[in-house]
Structure formats: structure tokens, C-alpha cells
Design a protein around this motif. Sequence first.
Motif, PDB file in Angstrom:
ATOM      1  N   THR A 104      42.413  41.171  37.019  1.00  0.00           N
ATOM      2  CA  THR A 104      41.904  42.279  36.212  1.00  0.00           C
ATOM      3  C   THR A 104      40.863  41.797  35.207  1.00  0.00           C
ATOM      4  OG1 THR A 104      44.019  43.427  36.441  1.00  0.00           O
ATOM      5  CG2 THR A 104      42.585  44.149  34.653  1.00  0.00           C
ATOM      6  N   VAL A 105      41.142  40.677  34.547  1.00  0.00           N
ATOM      7  CA  VAL A 105      40.191  40.136  33.569  1.00  0.00           C
ATOM      8  C   VAL A 105      38.879  39.763  34.250  1.00  0.00           C
ATOM      9  CG1 VAL A 105      39.741  38.172  32.047  1.00  0.00           C
ATOM     10  CG2 VAL A 105      41.933  39.359  31.927  1.00  0.00           C
ATOM     11  N   PHE A 106      38.946  39.071  35.374  1.00  0.00           N
ATOM     12  CA  PHE A 106      37.721  38.700  36.081  1.00  0.00           C
ATOM     13  C   PHE A 106      36.973  39.921  36.606  1.00  0.00           C
ATOM     14  CE2 PHE A 106      39.451  34.311  36.542  1.00  0.00           C
ATOM     15  CZ  PHE A 106      38.382  33.667  35.927  1.00  0.00           C
ATOM     16  N   ALA A 107      37.687  40.919  37.088  1.00  0.00           N
ATOM     17  CA  ALA A 107      37.027  42.135  37.581  1.00  0.00           C
ATOM     18  C   ALA A 107      36.271  42.826  36.451  1.00  0.00           C
ATOM     19  CB  ALA A 107      38.047  43.074  38.195  1.00  0.00           C
ATOM     20  N   LYS A 108      36.890  42.912  35.276  1.00  0.00           N
ATOM     21  CA  LYS A 108      36.211  43.536  34.130  1.00  0.00           C
ATOM     22  C   LYS A 108      35.037  42.688  33.665  1.00  0.00           C
ATOM     23  CE  LYS A 108      40.065  46.270  32.501  1.00  0.00           C
ATOM     24  NZ  LYS A 108      40.960  46.622  31.409  1.00  0.00           N
ATOM     25  N   ALA A 109      35.186  41.370  33.688  1.00  0.00           N
ATOM     26  CA  ALA A 109      34.091  40.490  33.283  1.00  0.00           C
ATOM     27  C   ALA A 109      32.911  40.615  34.236  1.00  0.00           C
ATOM     28  CB  ALA A 109      34.581  39.046  33.223  1.00  0.00           C
ATOM     29  N   ILE A 110      33.181  40.633  35.524  1.00  0.00           N
ATOM     30  CA  ILE A 110      32.091  40.756  36.498  1.00  0.00           C
ATOM     31  C   ILE A 110      31.436  42.123  36.402  1.00  0.00           C
ATOM     32  CG2 ILE A 110      31.615  40.905  38.982  1.00  0.00           C
ATOM     33  CD1 ILE A 110      33.694  38.649  39.337  1.00  0.00           C
ATOM     34  N   THR A 111      32.233  43.175  36.236  1.00  0.00           N
ATOM     35  CA  THR A 111      31.668  44.520  36.068  1.00  0.00           C
ATOM     36  C   THR A 111      30.802  44.586  34.819  1.00  0.00           C
ATOM     37  OG1 THR A 111      33.589  45.489  37.171  1.00  0.00           O
ATOM     38  CG2 THR A 111      32.237  46.974  35.830  1.00  0.00           C
ATOM     39  N   GLY A 112      31.302  44.026  33.730  1.00  0.00           N
ATOM     40  CA  GLY A 112      30.512  44.001  32.493  1.00  0.00           C
ATOM     41  C   GLY A 112      29.237  43.201  32.651  1.00  0.00           C
ATOM     42  N   PHE A 113      29.294  42.096  33.351  1.00  0.00           N
ATOM     43  CA  PHE A 113      28.113  41.268  33.579  1.00  0.00           C
ATOM     44  C   PHE A 113      27.064  42.031  34.367  1.00  0.00           C
ATOM     45  CE2 PHE A 113      25.849  38.220  36.327  1.00  0.00           C
ATOM     46  CZ  PHE A 113      25.195  37.481  35.346  1.00  0.00           C
ATOM     47  N   PHE A 114      27.479  42.690  35.447  1.00  0.00           N
ATOM     48  CA  PHE A 114      26.506  43.425  36.257  1.00  0.00           C
ATOM     49  C   PHE A 114      25.989  44.657  35.523  1.00  0.00           C
ATOM     50  CE2 PHE A 114      28.319  41.030  39.898  1.00  0.00           C
ATOM     51  CZ  PHE A 114      27.115  40.487  40.349  1.00  0.00           C
ATOM     52  N   ASN A 115      26.805  45.286  34.702  1.00  0.00           N
ATOM     53  CA  ASN A 115      26.314  46.403  33.893  1.00  0.00           C
ATOM     54  C   ASN A 115      25.306  45.910  32.871  1.00  0.00           C
ATOM     55  OD1 ASN A 115      27.818  48.324  35.219  1.00  0.00           O
ATOM     56  ND2 ASN A 115      29.527  48.218  33.783  1.00  0.00           N
TER      57      ASN A 115
ATOM     58  N   ILE B  22      56.816  37.003  37.952  1.00  0.00           N
ATOM     59  CA  ILE B  22      55.975  36.473  36.869  1.00  0.00           C
ATOM     60  C   ILE B  22      54.642  35.976  37.420  1.00  0.00           C
ATOM     61  CG2 ILE B  22      55.781  34.602  35.180  1.00  0.00           C
ATOM     62  CD1 ILE B  22      58.809  34.924  34.722  1.00  0.00           C
ATOM     63  N   PHE B  23      54.691  35.237  38.510  1.00  0.00           N
ATOM     64  CA  PHE B  23      53.459  34.723  39.115  1.00  0.00           C
ATOM     65  C   PHE B  23      52.574  35.860  39.616  1.00  0.00           C
ATOM     66  CE2 PHE B  23      50.983  32.704  42.523  1.00  0.00           C
ATOM     67  CZ  PHE B  23      50.402  31.662  41.802  1.00  0.00           C
ATOM     68  N   SER B  24      53.167  36.901  40.180  1.00  0.00           N
ATOM     69  CA  SER B  24      52.395  38.053  40.653  1.00  0.00           C
ATOM     70  C   SER B  24      51.726  38.767  39.488  1.00  0.00           C
ATOM     71  CB  SER B  24      53.296  39.034  41.393  1.00  0.00           C
ATOM     72  OG  SER B  24      53.849  38.437  42.527  1.00  0.00           O
ATOM     73  N   LEU B  25      52.451  38.946  38.381  1.00  0.00           N
ATOM     74  CA  LEU B  25      51.864  39.586  37.199  1.00  0.00           C
ATOM     75  C   LEU B  25      50.738  38.741  36.613  1.00  0.00           C
ATOM     76  CD1 LEU B  25      55.071  40.980  35.468  1.00  0.00           C
ATOM     77  CD2 LEU B  25      53.272  42.296  36.613  1.00  0.00           C
ATOM     78  N   ALA B  26      50.918  37.423  36.591  1.00  0.00           N
ATOM     79  CA  ALA B  26      49.864  36.545  36.082  1.00  0.00           C
ATOM     80  C   ALA B  26      48.620  36.625  36.971  1.00  0.00           C
ATOM     81  CB  ALA B  26      50.375  35.105  35.999  1.00  0.00           C
ATOM     82  N   THR B  27      48.818  36.633  38.274  1.00  0.00           N
ATOM     83  CA  THR B  27      47.689  36.747  39.205  1.00  0.00           C
ATOM     84  C   THR B  27      46.985  38.086  39.030  1.00  0.00           C
ATOM     85  OG1 THR B  27      48.856  35.342  40.775  1.00  0.00           O
ATOM     86  CG2 THR B  27      47.041  36.661  41.644  1.00  0.00           C
ATOM     87  N   TRP B  28      47.754  39.152  38.883  1.00  0.00           N
ATOM     88  CA  TRP B  28      47.168  40.476  38.661  1.00  0.00           C
ATOM     89  C   TRP B  28      46.375  40.495  37.351  1.00  0.00           C
ATOM     90  CZ3 TRP B  28      48.667  43.928  34.688  1.00  0.00           C
ATOM     91  CH2 TRP B  28      48.043  45.153  34.738  1.00  0.00           C
TER      92      TRP B  28
END
Length: 65
Positions: free
Chosen positions: A50-61, A40-46
Motif C-alpha cells: 500500500t505504501v509503495f502504491a501510494k508513493a508511485i501514484t504520487g510520483f506519477f501525479n 502478521i506477515f500478510s499484513l506487513a506485506t499488504w
Amino acid sequence: MAKVFNYISDSFKELKNNVTWSPWAEVQKYTIIVSIFTVIFSLATWGVDTVFAKAITGFFNWINS
């Protein structure tokens, strides 16, 4: 070398005679609980990653457009 052998021998004696071991059924129960929590903790961390990676990618785009 004899000191190392004595140390190992004394350690095993200590573990055998002075340590209180939990019953096997309890150890299995806690192992399952820890395994489930780990998944459960591993899935939450993943998920957060994923959310932060998409947010940062969207921000830089957004900045580059």
C-alpha cells in the motif's frame, strides 16, 4: 499396477512404524504459531504494498502536473 500398490503400502508402513510423530498438543501449538505469523506477515506485506502504491501514484501525479 502391483508396483504402485506395493509402493503405497510400503509408504504407509514406513509412516506408521519408522516415523516419530510429534504429540498432538505440540502440533496444535505450532499450527497456531504458524497461523499467527502468517497473518502478521500478510499484513506487513499488504502495508508495504500500500505504501509503495501510494508513493508511485504520487510520483506519477507529480510528474504529470
